[in-house]
Motif scaffolding. Structure first.
Motif, short mmCIF file in Angstrom:
data_model
loop_
_atom_site.label_atom_id
_atom_site.label_comp_id
_atom_site.label_asym_id
_atom_site.label_seq_id
_atom_site.Cartn_x
_atom_site.Cartn_y
_atom_site.Cartn_z
N LYS A 62 0.86 -1.07 -0.06
CA LYS A 62 -0.17 -0.05 0.11
C LYS A 62 1.05 1.27 0.00
O LYS A 62 2.04 1.26 0.72
CB LYS A 62 -0.99 0.14 1.28
N VAL A 63 0.43 2.22 -0.69
CA VAL A 63 1.24 3.28 -0.69
C VAL A 63 1.16 4.30 0.46
O VAL A 63 0.15 4.47 1.25
CB VAL A 63 0.65 4.47 -1.88
N VAL A 64 2.08 4.58 1.01
CA VAL A 64 2.63 5.48 2.48
C VAL A 64 2.39 6.78 1.92
O VAL A 64 1.71 7.70 2.65
CB VAL A 64 3.57 4.97 3.09
N LYS A 65 3.36 7.14 0.87
CA LYS A 65 3.41 8.71 0.69
C LYS A 65 3.92 8.67 -0.91
O LYS A 65 5.05 7.80 -1.32
CB LYS A 65 4.16 9.57 1.49
N LYS A 66 3.72 9.95 -1.44
CA LYS A 66 4.27 9.93 -2.91
C LYS A 66 5.46 10.75 -2.37
O LYS A 66 5.68 11.70 -1.54
CB LYS A 66 3.32 11.11 -3.60
N LEU A 67 6.74 10.25 -3.16
CA LEU A 67 8.08 11.10 -2.85
C LEU A 67 8.56 12.10 -3.69
O LEU A 67 8.66 13.18 -3.23
CB LEU A 67 9.15 9.73 -2.82
N HIS A 68 8.35 11.64 -4.92
CA HIS A 68 8.90 12.67 -6.07
C HIS A 68 8.49 12.33 -7.46
O HIS A 68 8.03 10.94 -7.46
CB HIS A 68 10.46 13.14 -5.87
N ILE A 69 8.54 13.13 -8.35
CA ILE A 69 8.54 12.80 -9.67
C ILE A 69 9.78 12.93 -10.56
O ILE A 69 10.64 13.85 -10.46
CB ILE A 69 7.43 13.65 -10.45
N LYS A 70 9.96 11.94 -11.33
CA LYS A 70 11.22 12.06 -12.26
C LYS A 70 10.77 12.09 -13.69
O LYS A 70 10.03 11.50 -14.05
CB LYS A 70 12.16 10.91 -12.20
N GLU A 71 11.00 13.34 -14.20
CA GLU A 71 10.71 13.68 -15.47
C GLU A 71 11.79 13.69 -16.55
O GLU A 71 13.11 14.30 -15.92
CB GLU A 71 9.76 14.88 -15.55
N GLY A 72 11.52 13.53 -17.80
CA GLY A 72 12.72 13.60 -18.51
C GLY A 72 12.34 13.20 -20.11
O GLY A 72 11.18 12.97 -20.46
N ILE A 73 13.16 13.14 -20.93
CA ILE A 73 12.88 12.64 -22.16
C ILE A 73 14.03 11.82 -22.61
O ILE A 73 14.79 11.78 -22.50
CB ILE A 73 13.09 13.59 -23.28
N SER A 74 13.37 10.31 -23.07
CA SER A 74 14.13 9.15 -23.66
C SER A 74 13.61 8.62 -24.80
O SER A 74 12.49 8.34 -24.93
CB SER A 74 14.03 8.31 -22.44
N GLN A 75 14.58 8.60 -25.81
CA GLN A 75 14.13 7.94 -27.17
C GLN A 75 13.02 8.67 -27.65
O GLN A 75 11.86 8.21 -28.09
CB GLN A 75 14.05 6.54 -27.09
N ASN A 76 12.95 10.08 -27.47
CA ASN A 76 11.90 10.97 -28.05
C ASN A 76 10.64 10.90 -27.30
O ASN A 76 9.58 11.44 -27.63
CB ASN A 76 11.98 10.70 -29.56
N ILE A 77 10.52 10.21 -26.16
CA ILE A 77 9.35 10.03 -25.46
C ILE A 77 9.31 10.77 -24.06
O ILE A 77 10.45 10.68 -23.33
CB ILE A 77 8.85 8.66 -25.11
N GLN A 78 8.65 11.67 -23.79
CA GLN A 78 8.63 12.42 -22.71
C GLN A 78 7.82 11.69 -21.65
O GLN A 78 6.77 11.13 -21.73
CB GLN A 78 7.65 13.84 -22.82
N PHE A 79 8.64 11.40 -20.71
CA PHE A 79 8.35 10.49 -19.46
C PHE A 79 8.05 11.13 -18.27
O PHE A 79 8.84 12.22 -17.92
CB PHE A 79 9.14 9.25 -19.35
N VAL A 81 7.73 9.88 -14.10
CA VAL A 81 7.63 8.78 -13.23
C VAL A 81 7.42 9.26 -11.74
O VAL A 81 8.23 10.03 -11.32
CB VAL A 81 8.91 7.68 -13.32
N HIS A 82 6.14 8.82 -11.14
CA HIS A 82 6.02 9.05 -9.85
C HIS A 82 6.49 7.88 -8.95
O HIS A 82 6.29 7.04 -8.98
CB HIS A 82 4.31 9.17 -9.61
N TYR A 83 7.35 8.60 -7.99
CA TYR A 83 8.12 7.48 -7.12
C TYR A 83 7.11 7.60 -5.51
O TYR A 83 6.74 8.52 -5.28
CB TYR A 83 9.31 7.81 -6.60
N PHE A 84 6.71 6.36 -5.23
CA PHE A 84 6.16 6.14 -4.04
C PHE A 84 6.98 5.43 -2.99
O PHE A 84 7.43 4.53 -3.27
CB PHE A 84 4.68 5.47 -4.44
N LEU A 85 6.71 5.74 -1.75
CA LEU A 85 7.11 4.82 -0.53
C LEU A 85 5.83 4.11 -0.35
O LEU A 85 4.79 4.34 -0.10
CB LEU A 85 7.56 5.72 0.51
N THR A 86 6.09 2.69 -0.27
CA THR A 86 5.15 1.60 0.03
C THR A 86 5.44 0.80 1.38
O THR A 86 6.56 0.49 1.74
CB THR A 86 4.75 0.77 -1.05
N ASP A 87 4.39 0.20 1.77
CA ASP A 87 4.53 -0.73 2.97
C ASP A 87 3.97 -1.99 2.29
O ASP A 87 3.19 -2.06 1.64
CB ASP A 87 3.63 -0.41 4.06
#
Length: 138
Positions: A62-79, A81-87
């Motif tokens: 289960k998700v405990v909290k939202k940590l951060h978001i990693k954003e960028g461009i890889s192989q022409n795709i804008q990505f 990614v939401h990082y979560f701390l989970t139990d």
């Protein structure tokens, strides 16, 4: 602008070890990563993270909290990614990944984490910070 991709990555620590998966296609070097994957239609980003952990490792978290978001461009795709701390809630180690990209599941210690080949080396310090014993305040 090219395609957009949104997904979730989950940090799950239990007994001082981090839940990680060995992943890669048949013809590429396998690398270690925390469970993660792309969001499907009609699911929240939290649901995505929890589903990916279950699919890739067999564990219910289960998700405990939202940590951060990693954003960028890889192989022409804008990505994004939401990082979560989970139990950890329940389950046992079993690969049930529909994409067939997962090859091993491991609870990794801080020491092991230093030497593993990571899919995303830039995440190493972040992951280590969740395994390192916090400095005791004197």
């Amino acid at each position: 602008m090219g395609m957009k991709w949104e997904g979730a990555s989950c940090i799950c620590v239990n007994d001082g070890k981090l839940l990680m998966v060995l992943q890669g296609t048949a013809d590429e070097e396998k690398k270690w990563s925390i469970p993660s994957g792309g969001r499907e239609r009609n699911e929240s980003i939290e649901e995505c993270g929890m589903r990916e952990v279950w699919e890739e490792t067999g564990y219910v978290v289960k998700v405990v909290k939202k940590l951060h978001i990693k954003e960028g461009i890889s192989q022409n795709i804008q990505f994004k990614v939401h990082y979560f701390l989970t139990d950890l809630v329940s389950g046992f180690s079993v690969i049930q990944d529909p994409d067939g990209l997962i090859h091993d599941i491991r609870w990794v210690s801080l020491k092991e984490l230093e030497t593993l080949t990571l899919s995303f080396p830039e995440d190493r310090e972040l992951l280590q910070s969740y395994l390192a014993p916090s400095e005791k305040i004197i």
